[in-house]
Design an enzyme around this catalytic site. Sequence first.
Site, PDB file in Angstrom:
ATOM      1  N   LEU A 456       0.799  -1.207   0.038  1.00  0.00           N
ATOM      2  CA  LEU A 456       0.168   0.142  -0.003  1.00  0.00           C
ATOM      3  C   LEU A 456       0.978   1.264  -0.041  1.00  0.00           C
ATOM      4  O   LEU A 456       0.484   2.234  -0.531  1.00  0.00           O
ATOM      5  CB  LEU A 456      -0.629   0.223   1.199  1.00  0.00           C
ATOM      6  CG  LEU A 456      -1.850  -1.079   1.364  1.00  0.00           C
ATOM      7  CD1 LEU A 456      -2.640  -1.149   2.856  1.00  0.00           C
ATOM      8  CD2 LEU A 456      -3.055  -0.993   0.391  1.00  0.00           C
ATOM      9  N   GLY A 457       2.158   0.947   0.671  1.00  0.00           N
ATOM     10  CA  GLY A 457       2.979   2.092   0.718  1.00  0.00           C
ATOM     11  C   GLY A 457       4.091   1.872   1.429  1.00  0.00           C
ATOM     12  O   GLY A 457       4.304   1.025   1.933  1.00  0.00           O
ATOM     13  N   GLY A 459       7.396   3.574   3.872  1.00  0.00           N
ATOM     14  CA  GLY A 459       7.860   4.700   4.815  1.00  0.00           C
ATOM     15  C   GLY A 459       9.238   4.554   4.886  1.00  0.00           C
ATOM     16  O   GLY A 459       9.770   3.456   4.555  1.00  0.00           O
ATOM     17  N   GLY A 460       9.783   5.436   5.476  1.00  0.00           N
ATOM     18  CA  GLY A 460      11.215   5.577   5.907  1.00  0.00           C
ATOM     19  C   GLY A 460      11.522   4.135   6.608  1.00  0.00           C
ATOM     20  O   GLY A 460      12.712   3.473   6.243  1.00  0.00           O
ATOM     21  N   PHE A 461      10.752   3.652   7.517  1.00  0.00           N
ATOM     22  CA  PHE A 461      11.195   2.291   8.240  1.00  0.00           C
ATOM     23  C   PHE A 461      10.309   1.104   7.941  1.00  0.00           C
ATOM     24  O   PHE A 461      10.533   0.249   8.709  1.00  0.00           O
ATOM     25  CB  PHE A 461      11.454   2.616   9.857  1.00  0.00           C
ATOM     26  CG  PHE A 461      12.145   3.654  10.058  1.00  0.00           C
ATOM     27  CD1 PHE A 461      13.437   3.012  10.194  1.00  0.00           C
ATOM     28  CD2 PHE A 461      12.091   4.970  10.321  1.00  0.00           C
ATOM     29  CE1 PHE A 461      14.491   4.197  10.554  1.00  0.00           C
ATOM     30  CE2 PHE A 461      13.018   5.827  10.606  1.00  0.00           C
ATOM     31  CZ  PHE A 461      14.183   5.316  10.699  1.00  0.00           C
ATOM     32  N   GLY A 462       9.502   1.068   6.834  1.00  0.00           N
ATOM     33  CA  GLY A 462       9.054  -0.021   6.742  1.00  0.00           C
ATOM     34  C   GLY A 462       7.979  -0.141   5.645  1.00  0.00           C
ATOM     35  O   GLY A 462       7.689   1.150   4.844  1.00  0.00           O
ATOM     36  N   LYS A 478       2.145  -3.027   8.816  1.00  0.00           N
ATOM     37  CA  LYS A 478       3.506  -2.314   8.392  1.00  0.00           C
ATOM     38  C   LYS A 478       4.700  -3.417   8.608  1.00  0.00           C
ATOM     39  O   LYS A 478       4.489  -3.855  10.009  1.00  0.00           O
ATOM     40  CB  LYS A 478       3.544  -1.079   9.012  1.00  0.00           C
ATOM     41  CG  LYS A 478       4.753  -0.175   9.066  1.00  0.00           C
ATOM     42  CD  LYS A 478       4.460   0.961   9.604  1.00  0.00           C
ATOM     43  CE  LYS A 478       5.556   2.200   9.606  1.00  0.00           C
ATOM     44  NZ  LYS A 478       5.156   3.083  10.526  1.00  0.00           N
ATOM     45  N   ASP A 579       4.738  14.652  13.262  1.00  0.00           N
ATOM     46  CA  ASP A 579       4.941  14.577  12.056  1.00  0.00           C
ATOM     47  C   ASP A 579       3.678  14.471  10.840  1.00  0.00           C
ATOM     48  O   ASP A 579       3.404  13.616  10.371  1.00  0.00           O
ATOM     49  CB  ASP A 579       5.717  13.012  11.602  1.00  0.00           C
ATOM     50  CG  ASP A 579       6.348  13.009  10.328  1.00  0.00           C
ATOM     51  OD1 ASP A 579       6.666  14.069   9.738  1.00  0.00           O
ATOM     52  OD2 ASP A 579       6.681  11.908   9.900  1.00  0.00           O
TER      53      ASP A 579
END
Length: 754
Positions: A456-457, A459-462, A478, A579
Amino acid sequence: MNTSHLGISLLLLLCLLSSTLQVHSQSSPDALSMKALKASLGNPENLGWFDPDPCKWKYITCWNNRVTKIQISSHNLTGSLPVDLKNLSSLIVLEVTYNQLKGPIPSLTSLRSIRLDYNPYISSWEIPESIKDATALQIFTADVANIWATIPDFFGRDTFPALKVLRLAMNNLEGSIPSSFAKSSIETLVLSDQNSISKLNGSVAVLQNMTSLTLVSLYANNFTGPLPDFSRLNSLEHLDLKGNQLTGIVPFSLVNLPKLSTVYLNNNFLQGPTPEFDKSKVDSDIGDGFNSFCLDDPGVACYSRVNVLLSIVESMDYPVVFAQSWVGNDLAVTLNSGRESHVTLDVSNNHLYGKVPNFRPSVSVETAGNPDVQNYTKVSPAEAPHLSLPRIPPSTDDLDRNSNASYNLGYVIVAVYGLIIIIGLGVFMYVRKGKHSRYWRLLRFATNNFSDRKILGRGGFGTIYEGDLPDGSKIAVKRMKAGALNEQGLKEFKSEIEVLTKVRHCHLVALLGYCREGNEGLLVYEYMSQGSLSRHLFNWKEEGLKPLEWSQRLRIALYVARGLEYLHGLANQTFIHGDLKPSNILLGDDMHAKIADFGLARLVPHKGRHSIETRLVGTLGYIAPECIVTGCVTTKVDVFGFRVILMELITGKKAIDATLPEDMVHLIPWFRRMHTNKDTFRTAIDETFGVDEETLASVSKVAELADHCCTGEPSQRPDMNHVVNVLSSLVEVWRPVELVYDDIYGINLNRDEP
Ligand SMILES: *[C@@H]1O[C@H](CO)[C@@H](O)[C@H](O)[C@H]1NC(C)=O
Ligand SMILES: *[C@@H]1O[C@H](CO)[C@@H](O)[C@H](O)[C@H]1NC(C)=O
Ligand SMILES: *[C@@H]1O[C@H](CO)[C@@H](O)[C@H](O)[C@H]1NC(C)=O
Ligand SMILES: *[C@@H]1O[C@H](CO)[C@@H](O)[C@H](O)[C@H]1NC(C)=O
Ligand SMILES: *[C@@H]1O[C@H](CO)[C@@H](O)[C@H](O)[C@H]1NC(C)=O
Ligand SMILES: *[C@@H]1O[C@H](CO)[C@@H](O)[C@H](O)[C@H]1NC(C)=O
């Protein structure tokens, strides 16, 4: 009695007869067995079975007053299935998946479909011989059903000519795939991830004769030997063999299959050239882990000397012990160091089998402790032509151009000798990798083994995956991959859990569960069907979406504001998100917005102080100026981030967009310039939603709010209480009917731990 009277009496008689039949029919011959079923369940109230006639019960289907289907999946049922079920001689479908049933499985003979999956507490059982009587069986699925022992050998066509689906994943099976499978009509074969110590083992050669196969999943077992010839498996679409100990070359017959769409071969010990699957059609994972293809480039042939070595080990059926220590194409380099005239090939105490090939007299071979190795026999080159090494001339593509042919074998032997030492480490790492909890496995199942298609997407860490649960609902998972859980990654992982287990709110995305294994972590969230706000705001064209209307934007703003208000104070503690940005705002059905990604969130230790010292993290463009200067974080930081989102909702432009002309790159100063007069302001509004006078009035109020939030001095920024008040009055004016009054604070009082 005249004829009309006769007719009437006949009619009456018929009525009487049929009504007695009716009365009679109310007690189905299966009623006793069904009552026995109800009685043996620990919590039958979950099913609402109260009518005396079982044919009127929910999840039960009858035909001719006989029970034909029992479909009681996902009811959290405890207790067991009674032996009396075997009296249901018309039963063709039995589905009891996702319950907590215990006890043995009754023998049932009329069945066509048996689904027992995810009943982890069933006392260990073997698939009973009696199931052979169900000769019309088409579907047998029992993933996670605590089955022990070996796979019985009767699943072939002789016993079950119609069997199409056999699923036995994540049980405690051991031994190998019975050869009777070669003659079967099975289309879906799932035997992956057995929990037993020795797992499923042996060869996968039998697959080559299972020509009806469309889906094969044997991952996370202990299968060995080479991949078979796939040329007859023309219907094969999905092949998952990852995490075994398969060796040898990936055959062209697999690469060329017409319907192949997914193939996972990673974490084996495959050798030879990297197979080249058609990327446009096939989702493949062949690379990482322990595979030792000679070159990274797909389809490129190995150096000839490597091919020589491969042909030696081929004659031994590619023993795993060699493959584990394989070094790809660098063999010639490795070998260069070993020019001894006399070498020893020590393969003692392994599990080699087959004939030892014919080596030069200067080579001594130690095969002790290999129970299946046939006694050392000299084989003449004619009998084993591919072993006649000294006749293969050195080739120009070899890295080692100085060598002469007679050294080839010496190099080979020394390499093998030396590299065997590496194995211990490899096996150790493999075993470590294989140990994952059951929860982890369920998530792996839900996400189709973390398939790329489920992403789905990122991110920086996963990476975030979509997961499908058996009841049809969805989750988001995630995965923080090995390596990502370094110091910062671990901090974010823990922070997310810490915050989300303490706060529950309908405008904060809910954490449903999590698990951590070594340096990998999984977080499970509720699934947000519409994806992120940034998708709808900035990428709607590419994604084929409709641009958001102003009323939708306004409501999104209100929902986010309410989520923040709750975080900042309504929860008994004060949290800072830290964030806030459109990619961290997720939309569900009806564009219901929720704040996500609490990796940088912080708990403010003392209520009232509302600020903490912390390292500067967050996203440029959304960070409050005072934090860039002093590195502090207060709840006002989120207020600052929130107002950038307001500006983005109004303009449809990103906080920082380097593709725009210089004076428009930074949204905040540009927005404030445009907002100074009414005419320029109109041009700044996103043109994708129509701006009539009524809309303009509403947009202007929000713009004012954004300006107010934006003041440099944190103490002068309004808090989220104020923002919520302003926005909710606007939403009310705009669409009074749509305001959900029972949702003023949106607090979810259900605080169950995930
Ligand atoms: C099932 O059938 C057996 C005989 O085959 C009988 O003894 C038993 O009572 C039956 N059970 C029910 C619940 O009808
Ligand atoms: C299932 O049953 C257990 C008790 O056996 C209970 O703790 C749990 O909450 C139930 N789950 C659902 C989803 O009903
Ligand atoms: C796999 O097989 C090897 C030997 O072939 C054995 O040592 C090992 O314990 C088995 N199980 C696992 C989980 O690797
Ligand atoms: C497979 O595992 C069983 C133990 O479950 C063992 O007895 C057997 O030798 C193994 N077979 C192979 C080919 O490794
Ligand atoms: C596959 O079938 C062929 C004959 O059709 C047979 O010779 C071969 O042994 C079978 N292989 C396996 C692994 O069952
Ligand atoms: C192999 O042959 C040697 C003699 O050459 C003999 O002593 C030994 O017992 C044989 N081993 C087996 C397993 O047959």
